[in-house]
Design an enzyme around this catalytic site. Structure first.
Site, mmCIF file in Angstrom:
data_model
loop_
_atom_site.group_PDB
_atom_site.id
_atom_site.type_symbol
_atom_site.label_atom_id
_atom_site.label_comp_id
_atom_site.label_asym_id
_atom_site.label_seq_id
_atom_site.Cartn_x
_atom_site.Cartn_y
_atom_site.Cartn_z
ATOM 1 N N ASP A 63 -47.716 -82.344 -39.357
ATOM 2 C CA ASP A 63 -47.463 -83.250 -40.478
ATOM 3 C C ASP A 63 -46.938 -82.498 -41.692
ATOM 4 O O ASP A 63 -46.107 -83.008 -42.437
ATOM 5 C CB ASP A 63 -48.739 -84.029 -40.844
ATOM 6 N N HIS A 108 -43.998 -88.990 -10.448
ATOM 7 C CA HIS A 108 -45.202 -88.492 -9.768
ATOM 8 C C HIS A 108 -44.920 -87.168 -9.075
ATOM 9 O O HIS A 108 -45.763 -86.281 -9.039
ATOM 10 C CB HIS A 108 -45.663 -89.500 -8.712
ATOM 11 N N CYS A 154 -53.691 -75.301 -37.004
ATOM 12 C CA CYS A 154 -53.969 -76.029 -35.769
ATOM 13 C C CYS A 154 -52.793 -76.852 -35.267
ATOM 14 O O CYS A 154 -52.891 -77.564 -34.292
ATOM 15 C CB CYS A 154 -55.201 -76.916 -35.933
ATOM 16 N N GLU A 203 -52.205 -80.840 -44.719
ATOM 17 C CA GLU A 203 -51.027 -81.305 -43.987
ATOM 18 C C GLU A 203 -50.099 -82.143 -44.849
ATOM 19 O O GLU A 203 -49.068 -82.621 -44.391
ATOM 20 C CB GLU A 203 -51.443 -82.071 -42.726
#
Lengths: 592, 92
Positions: free
Chosen positions: A457, A190, A516, A433
């Site tokens: 990928d 945290h 992308c 991909e």
């Protein structure tokens, strides 16, 4: 001078006087009570617990307002832990053995903290800091003493501690605390998350160093490299003052880029879009001046449900995106999940030996038509209200693409019959991909409006290497010559479509290509991608300013030169070194 | 406690597993019901109203948990509790 290396969790560089915070500080005055006092001791403990829980709730409200609800939620959890029924049972058991409430609390909590720390998984072990935090909160109530807290600082310091608990971190005033460095703590703690949110440079997990420090030593925290320097010499000090100035200038420049177009020096405009998973993230794209959403991953619509999302839930999510996006485009990718990821599938698929080569993504959708059609209907319905584009993931053959388009046509017919509005010319694209799709790009290009190259990928399948498997991760790199050749081939296939073709689609037809995957968000590949002919990149929102900066610093001529030279190199190492060097020449700040 | 007993098996899909934040939302919800709530991971069975015990389960992604509720409002409790346990917290 002494240099300590740890984990960089929040970027930036700070120089200042050290303040050592001793978090072990609470001393338990007394361990035993008289038998007759047990009742009183339990009552005293109950009152302290109630007060500490109330304090945590008050803190939650403050943090909610200061930082947002998700950060305040940590203190809601603290309030629950303070009044945890099982912990109370354990405190009472110790009080029944004539121990003081203080001793009971300290013993029980430390035992649990130790047990949590021994758990294998890092995200659980870091939570022991939360337990020490509640221990202190309860002891503070029981002992009634006020400690020297960080919120009472008078002048700016760099905080050094064994570990900072979440409430100590949240109490830090960024104006008076330049940075912090801790002996323990992990990337997922945290404290690390809050430091990032407060934008204070921070390094954690430095190992033991507090014992080497006296009072007012000067220290440097380098939150970019994960380094703590104690008593820097003059040369190091000057170097860091310079670094501080460079970073400051660079950040200001990136901020100023927001409203400037992603355009090369010689006037070539690039569409720079953002990748999102949740509708709220559109704002992150807008804040950085994105040209739209180049990849909306829709998996999270499916993951947190006991039933698959209905059409209404899909439409709500898509409309939320369109509302924040205005007239800019959004590419919605249909479900891209493995069968193994569905918590809520009724029919359990046989466990696959090789899930990434198995029934996943579009393959799964083509076998679950009701599920697929629900999403297609929703995307079509949303298309009536904005620039929506649809994209199919993991297409590996032309037949799969044709099946998808056939199903899309059926859904369109249904909507027509029902008189429901949609964009009849909804642009249809496919992810590239899988290597087979890259090799067949020319044929695929005839049947779609756009391609989006999913490099994550594509690299994994081309090199047959899982990047999360560290023993083969060295094979996984976007700079591999095989990957470059596939990308070049896909771009060439799309451009071939843009010239007059024999498919009857007319001479004006263009097939846009974008990238992308994470490759597009890494600045060392920007020149290469531009040079290969890409005019559209979709990146994580936080990468937008940096990539825009590279684009605006480059010319197309030099990008083409870089791409041509990179394609002649034989190994990934040569390619990456070359690209790093060329990028460093135009923009040294972005190359690590 | 009298009343019905309901059971449900839930798989944890949150990328960071069942950590403090999802646990506290689950416990807050559980505390709104009178029924006893228990959560088991294999043979390890704990009080579903205790955050510390749930943390101790160390339910990483993919862990299957058995949720059991017993008591007068068990029927009303089972669905919302199962959903809370399965909820995904992707971004922390």
């Amino acid at each position: 001078m002494e240099i300590k290396r740890g984990i960089a969790v929040s970027p930036g560089v700070a120089i200042g006087p050290a303040l050592v915070v001793d978090t072990e500080g609470y001393r338990i005055p007394q361990r035993f009570i008289d038998r007759g006092q047990r009742g009183d001791e339990r009552a005293r403990l109950r009152a302290a617990l109630a007060a500490a829980a109330k304090e945590a709730q008050a803190r939650q409200d403050t943090i909610n307002q200061k930082l947002g609800k998700q950060y305040g939620a940590i203190f809601a959890a603290h309030a629950l832990l303070i009044e945890d029924p099982e912990l109370i049972r354990e405190y009472d058991a110790l009080i029944d053995k004539n121990h003081t409430a203080e001793y009971a609390v300290s013993q029980v909590i430390r035992r649990h903290a130790k047990a949590l720390e021994s758990l294998v998984s890092a995200q659980f072990s870091t939570r022991s800091a939360d337990l020490f935090d509640i221990e202190k909160a309860i002891l503070r109530q029981l002992l009634g003493s006020k400690s020297e807290e960080l919120k009472h600082l008078k002048e700016p310091v760099i905080v050094l501690a064994h570990d900072l608990t979440p409430s100590e971190t949240a109490a830090l005033d960024p104006k008076l605390v330049y940075a912090f460095a801790t002996e323990s703590g992990g990337r997922a703690s945290h404290t690390a998350i809050m430091a990032g949110m407060l934008e204070i440079p921070a390094v954690v997990g430095l190992g033991r160093f507090l014992t080497d420090l006296s009072g007012a030593d000067e220290v440097i925290v380098d939150g970019n490299r994960g380094v703590l320097i104690i008593d820097p010499d003059e040369e190091t000090r000057e170097h860091y003052i310079e670094t501080q100035q460079t970073i400051g200038t660079f950040l200001r420049e990136l901020g100023e880029l927001r409203d400037l177009p992603a355009e090369t020096k010689d006037g070539v405009r690039v569409q720079l879009m953002g990748n999102i998973e949740f509708p709220q993230e559109v704002q992150h794209c807008q804040d950085r001046g994105a040209d739209g959403v180049g990849l909306y991953r829709t998996e999270f619509l499916y993951l947190n449900k006991t039933a698959d999302p209905d059409e209404g839930e899909h439409v709500d999510a898509y409309m939320a995106v369109l509302r924040s996006l205005g007239s800019k485009p959004v590419v919605i990718r249909t479900l891209d999940l493995g069968a193994d990821k569905f918590a809520n599938r009724v029919e359990k698929h046989n466990e696959e030996r090789n899930p990434s080569l198995g029934l996943r993504s579009i393959r799964l959708c083509l076998r679950s038509l009701a599920l697929f059609k629900t999403q297609l209907r929703a995307i079509l319905r949303a298309s009536a209200y904005g620039d929506v584009r649809i994209m199919f993931p993991m297409i590996s053959t032309l037949m799969e693409l044709r099946q998808c388009k056939l199903i899309l046509a059926e859904v369109k017919e249904d909507l027509e019959e029902e008189n429901i509005a949609f964009n009849r010319k909804l642009p249809v694209g496919t992810m590239i991909e899988v290597p087979s799709a890259a090799l067949m790009a020319r044929e695929l290009a005839r049947e779609v409006d756009f391609f989006s190259i999913g490099t994550n990928d594509l690299i994994q399948y081309t090199l047959a290497a899982d990047r999360t498997n560290e023993t083969v991760a060295n094979l996984y790199t976007a700079g591999d010559p095989a990957v470059l050749r596939l990308i070049a081939q896909v771009v060439a296939a799309a451009q071939a479509q843009a010239s007059p073709g024999d498919n009857g689609a007319g001479p004006q037809r263009t097939v846009e290509v974008s990238v992308c995957g994470e490759m597009s968000g890494d600045p060392i590949y920007t020149l290469l991608l531009l040079g290969l002919g890409l005019r559209q990149l979709s990146v994580a929102p936080q990468n937008i300013p940096e990539i825009k900066k590279v684009i605006r610093t480059a010319t197309l001529t030099e990008a083409k030169d870089v791409a041509a030279a990179a394609l002649k190199l034989d190994t990934a190492r040569d390619v990456n070194n070359y690209l790093r060097d060329r990028t460093r020449r135009i923009l040294p700040e972005v190359v690590s | 406690m009298t009343g019905d007993t309901h059971r449900r098996t839930v798989t944890i899909t949150s990328p960071h597993g069942l950590h403090l934040r999802p646990i506290s939302q689950f416990v807050e919800l559980a505390n709104q019901y009178q029924c006893d709530v228990s959560v088991s991971k294999g043979p390890q069975r704990v009080n579903g109203k205790s955050a510390i015990n749930l943390l101790g389960l160390a339910a990483t992604p993919g862990t299957q948990l058995d949720l059991e509720v017993t008591g007068p409002d068990a029927t009303q409790a089972i669905d919302p509790l199962a959903e809370a346990l399965a909820r995904v917290f992707p971004d922390d």
